[in-house]
Scaffold this motif. Structure first.
Motif, PDB file in Angstrom:
ATOM      1  N   TYR A  99       0.833  -1.208   0.000  1.00 15.00           N
ATOM      2  CA  TYR A  99       0.000   0.000   0.000  1.00 15.00           C
ATOM      3  C   TYR A  99       0.865   1.254   0.000  1.00 15.00           C
ATOM      4  O   TYR A  99       0.647   2.177  -0.793  1.00 15.00           O
ATOM      5  N   THR A 100       1.858   1.293   0.885  1.00 15.45           N
ATOM      6  CA  THR A 100       2.694   2.493   0.971  1.00 15.45           C
ATOM      7  C   THR A 100       3.536   2.673  -0.294  1.00 15.45           C
ATOM      8  O   THR A 100       3.731   3.798  -0.761  1.00 15.45           O
ATOM      9  N   ASP A 101       4.025   1.567  -0.859  1.00 22.13           N
ATOM     10  CA  ASP A 101       4.778   1.670  -2.114  1.00 22.13           C
ATOM     11  C   ASP A 101       3.902   2.225  -3.229  1.00 22.13           C
ATOM     12  O   ASP A 101       4.353   3.037  -4.049  1.00 22.13           O
ATOM     13  N   LYS A 102       2.648   1.787  -3.260  1.00 18.47           N
ATOM     14  CA  LYS A 102       1.717   2.268  -4.278  1.00 18.47           C
ATOM     15  C   LYS A 102       1.427   3.751  -4.071  1.00 18.47           C
ATOM     16  O   LYS A 102       1.364   4.529  -5.033  1.00 18.47           O
ATOM     17  N   CYS A 103       1.279   4.141  -2.808  1.00 20.05           N
ATOM     18  CA  CYS A 103       1.000   5.551  -2.514  1.00 20.05           C
ATOM     19  C   CYS A 103       2.166   6.441  -2.909  1.00 20.05           C
ATOM     20  O   CYS A 103       1.977   7.528  -3.458  1.00 20.05           O
ATOM     21  N   ILE A 104       3.373   5.979  -2.634  1.00 17.52           N
ATOM     22  CA  ILE A 104       4.564   6.752  -2.995  1.00 17.52           C
ATOM     23  C   ILE A 104       4.625   6.925  -4.518  1.00 17.52           C
ATOM     24  O   ILE A 104       4.950   7.988  -5.033  1.00 17.52           O
ATOM     25  N   THR A 105       4.257   5.866  -5.230  1.00 17.46           N
ATOM     26  CA  THR A 105       4.311   5.913  -6.701  1.00 17.46           C
ATOM     27  C   THR A 105       3.245   6.833  -7.277  1.00 17.46           C
ATOM     28  O   THR A 105       3.528   7.622  -8.180  1.00 17.46           O
ATOM     29  N   HIS A 106       2.015   6.758  -6.714  1.00 16.34           N
ATOM     30  CA  HIS A 106       0.899   7.478  -7.325  1.00 16.34           C
ATOM     31  C   HIS A 106       0.516   8.778  -6.604  1.00 16.34           C
ATOM     32  O   HIS A 106       0.000   9.697  -7.243  1.00 16.34           O
ATOM     33  N   LEU A 107       0.750   8.821  -5.312  1.00 16.72           N
ATOM     34  CA  LEU A 107       0.257   9.973  -4.540  1.00 16.72           C
ATOM     35  C   LEU A 107       1.352  10.800  -3.909  1.00 16.72           C
ATOM     36  O   LEU A 107       1.093  11.864  -3.381  1.00 16.72           O
ATOM     37  N   GLY A 108       2.561  10.307  -3.896  1.00 18.22           N
ATOM     38  CA  GLY A 108       3.661  11.031  -3.264  1.00 18.22           C
ATOM     39  C   GLY A 108       4.062  10.408  -1.947  1.00 18.22           C
ATOM     40  O   GLY A 108       5.212  10.122  -1.717  1.00 18.22           O
ATOM     41  N   SER A 109       3.104  10.210  -1.036  1.00 16.38           N
ATOM     42  CA  SER A 109       3.390   9.569   0.248  1.00 16.38           C
ATOM     43  C   SER A 109       2.091   9.232   0.958  1.00 16.38           C
ATOM     44  O   SER A 109       1.052   9.793   0.689  1.00 16.38           O
ATOM     45  N   CYS A 110       2.160   8.276   1.869  1.00 15.58           N
ATOM     46  CA  CYS A 110       1.047   7.955   2.745  1.00 15.58           C
ATOM     47  C   CYS A 110       1.585   7.059   3.834  1.00 15.58           C
ATOM     48  O   CYS A 110       2.685   6.511   3.741  1.00 15.58           O
ATOM     49  N   LYS A 111       0.853   6.891   4.896  1.00 14.27           N
ATOM     50  CA  LYS A 111       1.301   6.031   5.992  1.00 14.27           C
ATOM     51  C   LYS A 111       0.119   5.463   6.749  1.00 14.27           C
ATOM     52  O   LYS A 111      -0.992   5.972   6.675  1.00 14.27           O
ATOM     53  N   ILE A 112       0.381   4.398   7.486  1.00 14.58           N
ATOM     54  CA  ILE A 112      -0.619   3.819   8.371  1.00 14.58           C
ATOM     55  C   ILE A 112      -0.405   4.427   9.740  1.00 14.58           C
ATOM     56  O   ILE A 112       0.685   4.331  10.306  1.00 14.58           O
ATOM     57  N   GLU A 113      -1.395   5.101  10.263  1.00 15.39           N
ATOM     58  CA  GLU A 113      -1.246   5.775  11.559  1.00 15.39           C
ATOM     59  C   GLU A 113      -1.404   4.784  12.709  1.00 15.39           C
ATOM     60  O   GLU A 113      -2.143   3.832  12.612  1.00 15.39           O
TER      61      GLU A 113
END
Length: 368
Positions: free
Chosen positions: A354-368
């Motif tokens: 999920y985080t790899d996909k977010c970095i690729t498509h959205l820039g960044s994301c994380k699980i809080e």
């Protein structure tokens, strides 16, 4: 460190509903409760989603529905006014961090529910939409394996429309392509449901009619005298294969009864195979997993022809049975990963994907 909220989803509308209940029960019992908060969500055979909080044994025996809380809102669709998560009667809200679908068969491992998870934008355990749908469809999967030059037994296929329109012609074409014994399988189903073995035309007709109860397309395979061997696969980009295990079916072949109802079936772990063959099988398992763009987990099934030692890939299962005595986790246990650690690794792989996909498509994301 804050605990991660995991929604364990079980049941479903497929013919493998009961298998799912057993998988979910085992996962709940063995998941690390110090690390994860587990919320159990059941899907009835009618397709209704219900929140369940009670004795986990009631999941396994199928009585969970009687005490499921029908007043809890399960929201997986993004809206303006509602967050993604579980909303209780008293107003308490629990955000879902990771989805763990212990679902088998149609609507569970065929890409359908994975599409919902993608829309929800929540990490989830297992293969994505494409790999789930390809892995579930035996016919399409065989065509992918052909492109990857993975050896398979001879096969052909037919459809309900073609068979009903011109039965004699279809039967003649099948018998021209492959010889008896012939295995008949629904194209989209798991746990060996609807599979039969034909030794003559009468068996073939009966087997086709049986398989067509479950799907409009069926696959027909050349039967060979072979050992049945399975390998567990784990990973995303970096993929590992377990030691292989061999199935000694209680019946003539490993059908639904031999898998789940007949205790005389045996699993030999690890399989007694030459190291050269083991390496070849493991390499083929990883290649097949990558060919369908797999992620998280799969079990890859093979035939080893007894008189030649030729290896043939049979199929890939993207959400295999997951009780603590199922082949998939047992193979990893024999390889050195305990059942509880395996659950943890799968959740971490889901988060990483999920985080790899977010970095690729959205820039960044994380699980809080």
């Amino acid at each position: 460190m804050n605990k991660i909220n995991v929604a364990l989803i079980f049941g479903g509308k497929s013919g493998e509903h009961e298998v799912s209940l057993s998988s979910a029960t085992s996962i709940y019992k063995f998941i690390d409760k110090e690390k994860y908060n587990v919320f159990t969500i059941g899907i009835t055979k009618e397709g209704n989603w219900l929140y369940y909080e009670g004795d986990v044994e009631n999941i396994k025996n199928g009585t969970w529905e009687k005490t499921a809380n029908k007043n809890v809102n399960i929201n997986l669709i993004p809206t303006i006014n509602k967050n993604i998560g579980i909303e209780f009667e008293n107003g308490k809200f629990e955000k879902i961090d990771v989805l763990f679908p212990a679902l088998h068969g149609p609507y569970g491992e065929d890409g359908s529910i994975q599409g919902l998870f993608e829309i929800s934008n929540i990490p989830y355990v297992g293969c994505g939409v494409l790999s789930s749908s390809v892995g579930m469809d035996k016919l399409i999967c065989k065509k992918v394996f052909e492109q990857e030059n993975l050896p398979q037994v001879k096969y052909t296929y037919t459809t309900k429309w073609d068979f009903n329109k011109n039965k004699d012609k279809v039967l003649e074409e099948i018998e021209k392509e492959i010889s008896y014994p012939i295995f008949i399988k629904p194209a989209n189903l798991g746990s060996s449901v609807g599979i039969s073995k034909a030794k003559n035309r009468e068996d073939l007709i009966n087997g086709i009619n049986e398989a067509l109860k479950y799907d409009k397309r069926i696959v027909l395979e050349q039967g060979i005298d072979a050992r049945e061997v399975e390998v567990s696969v784990l990973g995303n980009e970096e993929v590992y294969a377990s030691v292989p295990g061999e199935i000694i079916p209680a019946k003539e072949f490993y059908d639904y009864e031999a898998k789940y109802l007949n205790e005389s079936s045996k699993l030999l772990i690890p399989a007694k195979i030459d190291n050269k063959i083991i390496d070849e099988i493991k390499n083929m398992a990883v290649k097949a997993f990558k060919a369908i763009d797999g992620s998280g987990l799969s079990r890859v099934d093979f035939f080893i022809e007894k008189n030649t030692d030729n290896i043939y890939i049979n199929e890939i299962n993207t959400m295999p049975g997951f009780t603590n005595i199922s082949m998939y986790p047992k193979l990893w246990e024999a390889t050195g990963i305990s059942y509880s650690n395996l659950i943890d690794k799968l959740i971490q792989l889901a988060i990483k994907r999920y985080t790899d996909k977010c970095i690729t498509h959205l820039g960044s994301c994380k699980i809080e």
